[in-house]
Write an enzyme that holds these catalytic residues in place. Structure first.
Site, mmCIF file in Angstrom:
data_model
loop_
_atom_site.group_PDB
_atom_site.id
_atom_site.type_symbol
_atom_site.label_atom_id
_atom_site.label_comp_id
_atom_site.label_asym_id
_atom_site.label_seq_id
_atom_site.Cartn_x
_atom_site.Cartn_y
_atom_site.Cartn_z
ATOM 1 N N HIS A 49 0.856 -1.184 0.000
ATOM 2 C CA HIS A 49 0.000 0.000 0.000
ATOM 3 C C HIS A 49 0.900 1.244 0.000
ATOM 4 C CE1 HIS A 49 0.525 -0.862 4.416
ATOM 5 N NE2 HIS A 49 0.967 0.371 4.328
HETATM 6 C C1 T46 Z 1 3.125 0.695 6.860
HETATM 7 C C2 T46 Z 1 3.882 -0.564 7.077
HETATM 8 C C3 T46 Z 1 5.364 -0.328 7.160
HETATM 9 C C4 T46 Z 1 -3.674 -0.589 13.913
HETATM 10 O O1 T46 Z 1 -4.719 -0.846 14.547
HETATM 11 N N1 T46 Z 1 -2.927 0.508 14.252
HETATM 12 C C5 T46 Z 1 -1.771 0.814 13.585
HETATM 13 O O2 T46 Z 1 -1.125 1.823 13.932
HETATM 14 C C6 T46 Z 1 -1.343 -0.036 12.513
HETATM 15 C C7 T46 Z 1 -0.075 0.272 11.755
HETATM 16 C C8 T46 Z 1 -2.120 -1.128 12.193
HETATM 17 N N2 T46 Z 1 -3.250 -1.401 12.895
HETATM 18 C C9 T46 Z 1 -4.024 -2.591 12.572
HETATM 19 C C10 T46 Z 1 -4.701 -2.561 11.200
HETATM 20 C C11 T46 Z 1 -4.701 -4.018 10.781
HETATM 21 O O3 T46 Z 1 -5.840 -4.654 11.317
HETATM 22 O O4 T46 Z 1 -3.136 -3.713 12.522
HETATM 23 C C12 T46 Z 1 -3.476 -4.610 11.479
HETATM 24 C C13 T46 Z 1 -2.305 -4.840 10.532
HETATM 25 O O5 T46 Z 1 -2.019 -3.617 9.831
HETATM 26 P P1 T46 Z 1 -1.546 -3.602 8.288
HETATM 27 O O6 T46 Z 1 -2.169 -4.728 7.561
HETATM 28 O O7 T46 Z 1 -1.770 -2.233 7.747
HETATM 29 O O8 T46 Z 1 0.014 -3.882 8.462
HETATM 30 P P2 T46 Z 1 1.175 -3.840 7.364
HETATM 31 O O9 T46 Z 1 2.324 -4.564 7.949
HETATM 32 O O10 T46 Z 1 0.721 -4.289 6.024
HETATM 33 O O11 T46 Z 1 1.554 -2.274 7.217
HETATM 34 C C14 T46 Z 1 2.040 -1.531 8.332
HETATM 35 C C15 T46 Z 1 1.359 -0.165 8.417
HETATM 36 O O12 T46 Z 1 -0.066 -0.347 8.428
HETATM 37 C C16 T46 Z 1 1.703 0.735 7.273
HETATM 38 O O13 T46 Z 1 1.310 2.059 7.564
HETATM 39 O O14 T46 Z 1 3.605 1.591 6.201
HETATM 40 O O15 T46 Z 1 3.446 -1.333 8.210
#
Ligand code: T46
Length: 135
Positions: A49
């Site tokens: 993303h």
């Molecule tokens: C990024 C990369 C480097 C939250 O509730 N609070 C938060 O601050 C974050 C980051 C995530 N979440 C929840 C949302 C999802 O249910 O945690 C779950 C996993 O998040 P996500 O699928 O977005 O994780 P990644 O590893 O794909 O991405 C993350 C960050 O979201 C993103 O901003 O740049 O790490």
């Protein structure tokens, strides 16, 4: 594409190492949020993303991983393998994190609070946005 990597100053002595990070000094923005990823399963690709506004610094404080950056025109792969190096990721940059070692802990310093509306999760939408802006 310019990759911006920070080399933080470890305060080492005979007891070991310590890295301190302060906003506007070591981290180039106000730190509104810190989160970290660990126990990432073998073969998993995270991220996929971009963000509209969010800026971040990624530090692999234990183990290693790779970050693929894509600005819509070119891509770069940046390995993160030292607890004193930080990768800056600007807004409007597609990112993918992969090749996590089983012991990897990826810590992220973020300029904004969590906001799902800030995410661009569709790659075609991302490409359209950055290419339109470049015209
Ligand atoms: C990024 C990369 C480097 C939250 O509730 N609070 C938060 O601050 C974050 C980051 C995530 N979440 C929840 C949302 C999802 O249910 O945690 C779950 C996993 O998040 P996500 O699928 O977005 O994780 P990644 O590893 O794909 O991405 C993350 C960050 O979201 C993103 O901003 O740049 O790490």
């Amino acid at each position: 594409m310019q990759v911006v990597k920070y080399m933080f100053q470890p305060h080492g002595d005979e007891r070991g190492q310590l890295v301190a990070l302060e906003e506007y000094k070591d981290i180039p923005f106000e730190i509104k949020r810190v989160y970290y990823l660990y126990d990432t399963m073998n073969g998993v690709v995270r991220g996929k993303h971009a963000h509209k506004k969010l800026e971040q610094i990624l530090v692999c404080i234990h183990g290693s991983c790779k970050i693929k950056l894509d600005n819509g025109f070119e891509t770069k792969v940046v390995p993160l393998e030292k607890p004193y190096e930080g990768l800056y990721i600007s807004s409007e940059m597609w990112r993918e994190m992969y090749d996590f070692s089983s012991d990897a802990v990826l810590m992220v310093f973020a300029s904004e609070l969590y906001d799902e509306n800030d995410y661009i999760r569709d790659y075609e939408e991302f490409l359209e946005m950055v290419r339109q802006k470049a015209q």
